[in-house]
Write a protein that holds these residues in place. Structure first.
Motif, PDB file in Angstrom:
ATOM      1  N   TRP A   1      37.757  51.586  30.261  1.00 30.17           N
ATOM      2  CA  TRP A   1      37.740  50.178  29.670  1.00 30.17           C
ATOM      3  C   TRP A   1      37.001  50.207  28.460  1.00 30.17           C
ATOM      4  O   TRP A   1      35.699  50.562  28.279  1.00 30.17           O
ATOM      5  CB  TRP A   1      37.194  49.203  30.603  1.00 30.17           C
TER       6      TRP A   1
ATOM      7  N   LEU B   1      35.241  48.426  25.321  1.00 28.97           N
ATOM      8  CA  LEU B   1      34.629  47.176  25.200  1.00 28.97           C
ATOM      9  C   LEU B   1      34.750  46.631  23.483  1.00 28.97           C
ATOM     10  O   LEU B   1      34.777  45.248  23.191  1.00 28.97           O
ATOM     11  CB  LEU B   1      33.271  47.491  25.321  1.00 28.97           C
TER      12      LEU B   1
ATOM     13  N   VAL C   1      28.820  47.190  37.922  1.00 31.02           N
ATOM     14  CA  VAL C   1      29.475  47.352  36.487  1.00 31.02           C
ATOM     15  C   VAL C   1      28.402  46.812  35.232  1.00 31.02           C
ATOM     16  O   VAL C   1      28.143  47.287  34.139  1.00 31.02           O
ATOM     17  CB  VAL C   1      30.713  46.668  36.366  1.00 31.02           C
ATOM     18  N   THR C   2      27.760  45.656  35.757  1.00 23.71           N
ATOM     19  CA  THR C   2      26.541  44.987  34.970  1.00 23.71           C
ATOM     20  C   THR C   2      25.495  45.939  34.628  1.00 23.71           C
ATOM     21  O   THR C   2      25.118  46.137  33.346  1.00 23.71           O
ATOM     22  CB  THR C   2      26.231  43.743  35.629  1.00 23.71           C
TER      23      THR C   2
ATOM     24  N   CYS D   1      25.694  49.148  34.626  1.00 22.87           N
ATOM     25  CA  CYS D   1      26.289  50.389  33.895  1.00 22.87           C
ATOM     26  C   CYS D   1      26.280  49.898  32.498  1.00 22.87           C
ATOM     27  O   CYS D   1      26.036  50.756  31.543  1.00 22.87           O
ATOM     28  CB  CYS D   1      27.460  50.482  34.250  1.00 22.87           C
ATOM     29  N   LEU D   2      26.955  48.908  32.315  1.00 19.59           N
ATOM     30  CA  LEU D   2      27.039  48.371  30.815  1.00 19.59           C
ATOM     31  C   LEU D   2      25.980  47.847  30.170  1.00 19.59           C
ATOM     32  O   LEU D   2      25.642  48.173  28.946  1.00 19.59           O
ATOM     33  CB  LEU D   2      28.134  47.319  30.863  1.00 19.59           C
TER      34      LEU D   2
ATOM     35  N   ALA E   1      28.605  54.792  31.172  1.00 17.18           N
ATOM     36  CA  ALA E   1      28.904  54.158  30.033  1.00 17.18           C
ATOM     37  C   ALA E   1      29.118  55.030  28.728  1.00 17.18           C
ATOM     38  O   ALA E   1      28.331  56.247  28.991  1.00 17.18           O
ATOM     39  CB  ALA E   1      27.786  53.028  29.858  1.00 17.18           C
TER      40      ALA E   1
ATOM     41  N   CYS F   1      24.872  51.980  21.315  1.00 16.72           N
ATOM     42  CA  CYS F   1      25.497  50.881  21.828  1.00 16.72           C
ATOM     43  C   CYS F   1      26.532  51.167  23.016  1.00 16.72           C
ATOM     44  O   CYS F   1      27.272  52.264  22.628  1.00 16.72           O
ATOM     45  CB  CYS F   1      25.731  49.670  20.909  1.00 16.72           C
ATOM     46  N   THR F   2      26.904  50.449  23.964  1.00 14.35           N
ATOM     47  CA  THR F   2      27.712  50.958  24.700  1.00 14.35           C
ATOM     48  C   THR F   2      28.897  50.355  24.001  1.00 14.35           C
ATOM     49  O   THR F   2      29.460  49.085  23.930  1.00 14.35           O
ATOM     50  CB  THR F   2      27.786  50.012  25.991  1.00 14.35           C
TER      51      THR F   2
ATOM     52  N   SER G   1      32.374  51.895  25.674  1.00 11.54           N
ATOM     53  CA  SER G   1      33.424  51.584  26.642  1.00 11.54           C
ATOM     54  C   SER G   1      32.688  52.326  27.964  1.00 11.54           C
ATOM     55  O   SER G   1      31.676  52.803  27.939  1.00 11.54           O
ATOM     56  CB  SER G   1      34.441  52.682  26.174  1.00 11.54           C
ATOM     57  N   MET G   2      33.406  52.300  29.136  1.00  8.25           N
ATOM     58  CA  MET G   2      33.256  52.605  30.489  1.00  8.25           C
ATOM     59  C   MET G   2      34.075  53.444  30.928  1.00  8.25           C
ATOM     60  O   MET G   2      35.206  52.651  31.084  1.00  8.25           O
ATOM     61  CB  MET G   2      32.678  51.617  31.442  1.00  8.25           C
TER      62      MET G   2
END
Length: 499
Positions: free
Chosen positions: A117, A119, A164-165, A167-168, A196, A203-204, A206-207
């Motif tokens: 995914w 971001l 998910v939270t 991780c991101l 991540a 900064c993040t 994608s995952m």
């Protein structure tokens, strides 16, 4: 796309090909052995046999684990993981050409798919296998992180959202399981692992994640757990029943081990000793009994018998029978009539049973031993170094027929006599052999100084024998009497039939 591996993480070195081949060979050999055991367990398994079903489930689980290990070793030998297109060595890579599904071996424990995914661009990439796992047509497109929880069970949605939270936002790796309801209506358990992916500024961006279908594995584990719990419950029930049986036997029998000496005081008392001889196959079971009781007026009740039955039902029936026997004896009912009442009691009870018994009343004032029997071996009388079996009065098995009548017989006991009462303990075929063996002990028994010494002699001779059923032996010796009976009277005679 930046690599999901951090810069300070060293790249793993591939193992040598020869060592992997050796592991694959060992795994396949072990898998074949376990599968053979599983087939044998399945062939012998009975739907009502909880232990067999538990063993079969354990074999199934072992086969699944070995299949999974073999698939991973094949991937290791080929230098690639079988995570389908888009993932290699746990790292997603865009633009890599996916190979046809037929070219890659799939783990037998379930498919493995990958997803990414982005971001920054809101782009979502799913592997072909992930569409298969979710039962979703490829033209429907992948699900975003916001849409993915809609396929989960309500109680699992919070878990996925939290993973998910974390991780991101916090950069924590994803490692957890949840259940999904596929578009085709199937329930699957998925194991999700991911990380991540950071951009150059930290900064993040994608995952990525790898999702593995572990439904079969978890089902096998549930079957194994349920079977193990069933075995434990069954063992608990058996232990509880054994404890109840032991407590009932302790309450109604003189002693569970059969070693209690029953000694009467006074010049006209019987010297009594008894032993219980357990069966070889079930040393704790006890269907044979012996009993002695002082009665009002100075008489003594002496009885032995066998009431087959298992568990609490058998022990409770024995308790009922012995309670009734003692009560009627205290009330003055003679042995023949007493057995008639016991026969009616067993015949009309809620749990009908068949049993053998010998019931006797010893009158110390005259030295008379009055007895009746219900299909039980006759007492053995030892006098002056020889022994013989008393002539049994008529009597049928307790509970066998309605309205049965039982005759009585009596015999005068003299000081120095030894009377041996016993149950068969080897079936009817072994009764004669048991009797002859006991009669051969006549010189030893007549020289013994007490009933206890006689009982120990008998146990020493018969205690080591392999018995298919338990048995008991009771020895009675009359004490000196002032009104000694005529020594020439050696006969025992019937004294009448009592309905």
């Amino acid at each position: 796309m930046p690599s999901p591996l951090f810069a300070d993480r060293p790249a793993p070195q591939p193992p040598e090909r020869g060592s992997v081949d050796a592991l694959i060979t060992q795994t396949r050999r072990l898998r074949g052995d376990v599968d053979a055991v599983r087939r044998d367990a399945s062939a012998e398994a009975d739907d009502d046999d909880i232990l067999r079903r538990w063993q079969r489930a354990l074999c199934d689980l072992a086969v699944h684990q070995l299949d999974d290990l073999g698939a991973h070793l094949d991937q290791l030998r080929a230098g690639r993981p079988d995570l389908t297109d888009g993932v290699r060595d746990g790292i997603p890579a865009q633009g890599r050409t996916a190979r046809p599904p037929a070219a890659r071996p799939a783990p037998l424990t379930g498919r493995v798919g990958s997803a990414e995914w982005n971001l920054l661009t809101d782009e979502v990439t799913w592997s072909d296998e992930l569409y298969e796992i979710f039962g979703r047509p490829r033209e429907a497109g992948p699900l975003s992180l916001d849409e993915l929880p809609s396929l989960l069970f309500p109680e699992d949605q919070t878990l996925l959202t939290a993973m998910v939270t974390a991780c991101l936002i916090d950069g924590r790796p994803i490692d957890g399981e949840f259940r999904v309801l596929t578009a085709r209506g199937r329930v699957r358990t998925l194991h999700m692992m991911g990380e991540a992916v950071l951009d150059a500024g930290g900064c993040t961006a994608s995952m990525w994640a790898v999702l593995r279908d572990v439904s079969t594995l978890r089902h096998s584990e549930r079957v194994l757990r349920d079977s193990r719990d069933s075995v434990q419950r069954r063992q608990h029930l058996v232990q509880t029943e054994q404890r109840l049986v032991a407590e009932l036997q302790e309450a109604v029998l003189p002693t569970r081990g059969g070693s209690l000496e029953l000694t009467r005081s006074g010049p006209a008392a019987l010297d009594l000793a008894a032993r219980h001889l357990p069966a070889a196959s079930s040393p704790t079971a006890r269907g044979d009994w012996y009993d002695a009781l002082d009665l009002p007026g100075g008489d003594t009740l002496v009885t032995v018998g066998d009431l087959p039955g298992q568990g609490v039902a058998g022990a409770s029936t024995l308790a009922m029978l012995l309670g009734a026997l003692r009560g009627m004896a205290v009330a003055g009912i003679e042995p023949g009539a007493l057995l008639g009442h016991l026969n009616q009691l067993l015949e009309t009870s809620r749990q009908p049973a068949l049993g053998s018994a010998l019931c006797a009343r010893y009158r110390p004032a005259t030295g008379t031993f009055v007895w009746a029997q219900a299909a039980n071996p006759a007492p053995l009388l030892f006098r002056d170094g020889t022994g013989r079996a008393l002539t049994p009065p008529d009597g049928v098995l307790l509970g066998a027929t309605s309205g049965a009548a039982y005759e009585q017989a009596d015999v005068h006991l003299l000081p120095g006599d030894v009377l041996v009462l016993h149950t068969d303990g080897a079936g009817r075929a072994g009764t004669e052999a048991r009797r002859n063996h006991l009669l051969a002990l006549a010189p030893l028994l007549t020289r013994a100084r007490s009933a206890r010494e006689c009982a120990e002699t008998i146990v020493a001779e018969l205690g080591g024998a392999e018995r298919t059923d338990d048995a008991c032996v009771m020895v009675a010796r009359p004490a000196e009497r002032t009104d000694r009976a005529d020594r020439a009277d050696l006969s025992d005679r019937p004294v009448g039939r009592t309905p």
